[in-house]
Design an enzyme around this catalytic site. Structure first.
Site, PDB file in Angstrom:
ATOM      1  N   TRP A  75       0.730   4.683   1.454  1.00 49.91           N
ATOM      2  CA  TRP A  75       0.049   5.721   2.652  1.00 49.91           C
ATOM      3  C   TRP A  75       0.838   6.966   2.848  1.00 49.91           C
ATOM      4  CZ3 TRP A  75       2.228   6.872   7.056  1.00 49.91           C
ATOM      5  CH2 TRP A  75       3.330   5.858   7.704  1.00 49.91           C
TER       6      TRP A  75
ATOM      7  N   ASN B 184       0.900  -1.150  -0.112  1.00 46.36           N
ATOM      8  CA  ASN B 184       0.020   0.084   0.078  1.00 46.36           C
ATOM      9  C   ASN B 184       1.044   1.435   0.035  1.00 46.36           C
ATOM     10  OD1 ASN B 184      -2.056  -2.033   1.263  1.00 46.36           O
ATOM     11  ND2 ASN B 184      -3.097  -0.358   0.673  1.00 46.36           N
TER      12      ASN B 184
END
Length: 403
Positions: free
Chosen positions: A110, A108
């Site tokens: 972020w 991911n």
């Protein structure tokens, strides 16, 4: 990008193919790793890295602290080079700049949100959704959990998923999903030199159903190949470190000889089977499940292996619960090579490569985490070896880095 020249009997052909591949690497495919002077003491940095690893792999890590040997106490340990590698990206329209850690152990992207009031967020740049014309709200919660000593686990990071334009190098990725973090713990993020994390692992471990940035680079026709390679400039830890992330390609000028390829055994993290690891003639494992992880400078080993390694290296604090172990700097030149055998190829790591030296304090890069049975080869290994992460053909390539 694929070139499976495991045997140097094919050296002339191999070199020709690799040179051609290198020539195809466009300037926009190259991302330079940032150089940064870190004001924190190194053993605190390493403890923070262990906490980051525990979050990623849902393992436990002791909150104990450690101090340098008494003769070296008070020495500033982390003022030369940080042991993590990161680059810049931009999110939104107009662009908002962030520094992100390159992490092959997660999938991911972020960054902190403008809504985050936690102290670590105040020390970093925050994404302002209302300031971006291309922001799309997804209204999906985002959480990363970790294991706790109680066994119940807990939330390490929380926020929500958003979508926006992400600029990486010269590539503009449309509708990229990422997490806006609204709450994050003091450690390991309070004094980290990066704002967020860019995960480059398989989409199977992406949280929230987000398509990872690497996949979108391919899906949107920005690169042709689902893979990347990493070169770490690591001229000792007393030098500012940098290097390159090359998207969708390899560059034969950054390594010598042929690449050794090993199949990925689990298409999640970059996990593979290492034939063995040997230190001073002592075999530490056979058919060892191993992860290649650019998100840490450490080399994480199972508990039994760390006890043997600490004894062979003569660490001065073998029972330290923090997992950060010191060695006598005057003995580093006499310490044995660690030999990793991968795909029948011996890949030695010299003591000068696995000992992190900060001034007159030396720290072993070998550590362990409670409950971990895997080997995790971090930047101490990757600094010596150029690495190829081939998600298309599910293999990892390793070659001796040219420094």
């Amino acid at each position: 990008m694929r070139s499976t020249c495991n045997s140097c009997q094919l050296m002339p052909l191999c070199l020709t193919l690799l040179v051609l591949l290198a020539l195809k690497v466009e300037a926009r495919q190259r991302l330079k790793f940032e150089k940064h002077r870190n004001p924190e003491q190194s053993h605190h940095n390493l403890i923070n890295e262990l906490k980051s690893l525990s979050i990623k792999h849902k393992l436990k890590v002791d909150d104990a602290t450690t101090v340098a040997p008494s003769k070296d106490r008070g020495t500033s340990l982390g003022n030369y080079a940080n042991t993590m590698y990161y680059t810049k990206i931009e999110i939104g329209t107009p662009p908002q700049e962030f520094t992100v850690l390159i992490d092959t152990g997660s999938a991911n992207l972020w960054v902190p949100s403008i809504r985050c009031t936690a102290l670590p967020c105040q020390n970093h740049r925050k994404y302002n959704a209302t300031a971006s014309k291309t922001h799309v709200a997804k209204n999906t919660d985002f959480q990363i959990q970790y294991a706790s000593n109680s066994g119940e686990g807990g939330v390490a990071l929380s926020g929500h998923i958003s979508q926006d334009v992400v600029q990486i190098g010269r590539y503009s990725v449309r509708n990229q999903g990422f997490a806006e973090i609204s709450d994050e713990p003091l450690q390991p993020f309070l004094n980290s030199p990066f704002d967020g994390i860019l995960g480059l692992a398989y989409d199977s471990i992406a949280i929230g159903g987000v398509t990872p940035l690497l996949y979108n680079l391919v899906n949107q026709g920005l690169i042709e190949y689902l893979g990347f390679s990493i070169y770490f400039e690591r001229n000792g830890t007393n030098a500012l470190s940098g290097g390159e992330l090359i998207l969708g390609a390899t560059d034969s000028r950054l390594y010598s000889g042929c690449l050794t390829y090993v199949p990925i055994s689990t298409a999640a993290y970059f996990q593979f089977e290492m034939t063995s690891a040997t230190l001073n003639g002592t075999k530490l494992c056979s058919s060892c499940e191993t992860i290649l992880d650019a998100g840490t400078s450490m080399i994480v080993v199972p508990g039994e292996a760390i006890r043997i390694i600490n004894k062979l290296l003569g660490v001065t604090n073998p029972n330290d619960a923090s997992g950060v172990f010191f060695v006598d700097c005057s003995m580093v030149s006499q310490l044995p090579d660690m030999v990793f055998t991968i795909a029948r190829k011996e890949l030695p790591l010299k003591a000068s490569q696995y000992v992190l030296q900060y001034g007159n304090v030396c720290v072993s890069s070998f550590t362990s985490l409670d409950g971990n049975s895997l080997w995790v080869l971090g930047d101490s290994f990757m600094g010596a070896y150029y690495t190829v992460f081939d998600l298309e053909y599910h293999q990892i390539g390793i070659g001796k880095a040219v420094h």
